[in-house]
Design an enzyme around this catalytic site. Structure first.
Site, mmCIF file in Angstrom:
data_model
loop_
_atom_site.group_PDB
_atom_site.id
_atom_site.type_symbol
_atom_site.label_atom_id
_atom_site.label_comp_id
_atom_site.label_asym_id
_atom_site.label_seq_id
_atom_site.Cartn_x
_atom_site.Cartn_y
_atom_site.Cartn_z
ATOM 1 N N LYS A 79 -0.943 -10.027 -1.055
ATOM 2 C CA LYS A 79 -1.566 -9.440 0.146
ATOM 3 C C LYS A 79 -2.900 -8.823 -0.255
ATOM 4 O O LYS A 79 -2.992 -8.087 -1.230
ATOM 5 C CB LYS A 79 -0.659 -8.357 0.741
ATOM 6 N N ASP A 113 4.201 -5.366 11.990
ATOM 7 C CA ASP A 113 3.285 -4.408 11.371
ATOM 8 C C ASP A 113 3.810 -2.990 11.549
ATOM 9 O O ASP A 113 3.064 -2.059 11.857
ATOM 10 C CB ASP A 113 1.869 -4.542 11.938
ATOM 11 N N ASN A 163 0.827 -1.218 0.000
ATOM 12 C CA ASN A 163 0.000 0.000 0.000
ATOM 13 C C ASN A 163 0.853 1.256 0.000
ATOM 14 O O ASN A 163 0.780 2.100 0.883
ATOM 15 C CB ASN A 163 -0.980 -0.009 1.180
ATOM 16 N N GLY A 176 -1.471 3.172 13.082
ATOM 17 C CA GLY A 176 -0.187 2.523 12.864
ATOM 18 C C GLY A 176 0.873 3.079 13.786
ATOM 19 O O GLY A 176 0.775 4.217 14.267
#
Length: 446
Positions: free
Chosen positions: A149, A305, A96, A324
């Site tokens: 993904k 992550d 992304n 995040g």
């Protein structure tokens, strides 16, 4: 005649398939040449590792390094610097970015950007979309591709594939294990009014446990229907752990150090939006469920992550703040602290961070300390006590949710393909990162 190696690691406690024991490791041509008592051997470089443990190189199979498109937060160089400073030898980076990694051209661009500029070895996920579904059988086999993904929630543009038909078509097309962000986008839209302005404690209320569980149930049903393998990323609920226990034949499971360590509502009260991520950090019962899943072997791997944002972005006020947090540099010390606290064994940590990724993603030549494998090592001092600080963080974001946390266990060295990259907190070798190889793509590479 005495043996000669390029690199000789002496006197460490080596953790590998033979258990734990004091051994020497000889390295030649970037690969492990011999393990054992090598007292008579010589080498171009000899490192005394007495009192230290050598683990197989830690592989972080979920990071976001933001390049291209958002390099004000992170780029491949700074993200990989954070990785090696934390003892991580290889990373799998997510699609992304901008442009999205959804074609052979965008994958090749990332590989070109990473080679000899990233400090660790690397692979990149190919984003699965409705538009590239027909091309995925070829794309997933390209050198440097970690697999496909799919975002079933929490993404934008064509990377969001929230419906069963879209996911079913992707699974039908591919052959490798696919990785999924499993949150039900339809439920997220319905529950958006559960967000409370200025109160990040409402984040796990909006993105509740059913948002995760319902999507994971749908995903497993689709995997069974199509006969394909799935990898469910960053599991956060005890209900999902209980459900996935009965579906391990098709589904592998990842958890993050953040979800094993932080707990709501405390983390939101202390950290505010700096604790905000997707799926969210939840309450103590869910954290206990993740640890139970880890103890029972339901959890296969750890991924950080790593998803950095600037302080300016995080300070905007919920819900106008991105989700995040940085994590690649703190993965090893946080988990070593859990080892020292008795929550898991060192052997289990190795399985979660080296052997597990190798097994799930069919990595070639990494994930074990064994003759013939790449000489990738995470060297740690299990007894060292250090305090994690924002100042230590090499990510461009410059902060960590674990700022001020004192841990026992610390990464001392990062060795990649026989090159000492980090030692005692200093970068000692210029960037020489290269592609991780995968069994399915070896024919393509040749």
């Amino acid at each position: 005649m005495a043996q000669t190696f390029d690199l000789l690691l002496r006197g460490a406690t080596v953790v590998n398939h033979g258990g734990e024991g004091v051994r020497d490791i000889g390295v030649s041509g970037g690969r492990i040449a011999e393990i054992g008592s090598l007292r008579r051997a010589s080498a171009g470089e000899v490192i005394d590792c007495t009192g230290l443990h050598i683990l197989p190189g830690v592989i972080d199979s979920q990071v976001h390094f933001r390049e291209p498109g958002a390099t004000h937060k992170e780029d491949l160089e700074t993200g990989s610097l954070a990785a090696v400073m934390g003892g991580v030898t290889a990373v799998f980076e997510m699609p992304n970015t901008s442009p999205l990694t959804t074609s052979a051209e965008t994958l090749a661009d990332k590989i070109a950007r990473g080679r000899n500029r990233m400090h660790c070895d690397f692979a990149f996920f190919m984003g699965g979309t409705r538009e590239n579904t027909r091309d995925l059988p070829e794309l997933e086999l390209l050198p440097g591709c970690a697999g496909v993904k799919v975002f079933m929630g929490s993404s934008t543009g064509s990377l969001l594939v929230e419906d069963d038909d879209g996911v079913r078509n992707i699974l039908k097309a591919i052959r490798r294990r696919a990785s999924f962000h499993s949150e039900d986008e339809f439920r997220l839209r319905e529950r958006k009014d559960h967000q409370v302005a200025g109160d990040p404690r409402s984040h796990p209320v909006w993105r509740d446990e059913l948002t995760a569980l319902e999507c994971t149930r749908r995903l497993v049903a689709l995997a069974r229907e199509t006969g394909k393998r799935i990898h469910v990323l960053h599991i956060t609920t005890r209900q999902e752990i209980a459900f996935l226990q009965n579906h391990k034949d098709v589904a592998s499971v990842e958890v993050t150090p953040q979800h094993l360590t932080l707990e709501a509502p405390d983390c939101y009260e202390r950290l505010g939006t700096y604790a905000q991520q997707n799926p969210p950090v939840r309450g103590g019962a869910h954290r206990a469920g993740l640890w139970e899943g880890l103890a029972q072997g339901i959890v296969d791997v750890l991924g950080s992550d790593h998803a950095p944002h600037t302080r300016e972005e995080k300070d905007k006020g919920y819900p106008n703040t991105p989700s995040g947090m940085p994590g690649v540099q703190t993965l090893v010390p946080i988990m070593l602290d859990h080892v020292n606290a008795g929550r898991l064994s060192l052997a289990r940590l190795v399985d979660l961070t080296s052997a597990g990724p190798q097994r799930l993603f069919n990595i070639a030549g990494k994930g074990r300390i064994a003759a013939g494998y790449d000489a990738d090592f995470t060297v740690v001092d299990l007894k060292r006590r250090e305090t994690i600080s924002d100042k230590w963080i090499a990510s461009r974001a410059g902060w960590t949710p674990f700022n001020g946390m004192t841990v026992t266990g610390w990464p001392v060295g990062t060795i990649i393909r026989g090159k000492k990259v980090m030692w005692e907190g200093a970068l000692v070798t210029a960037a020489q990162g290269d592609c991780v190889r995968f069994m399915e793509a070896l024919k393509k590479e040749a």
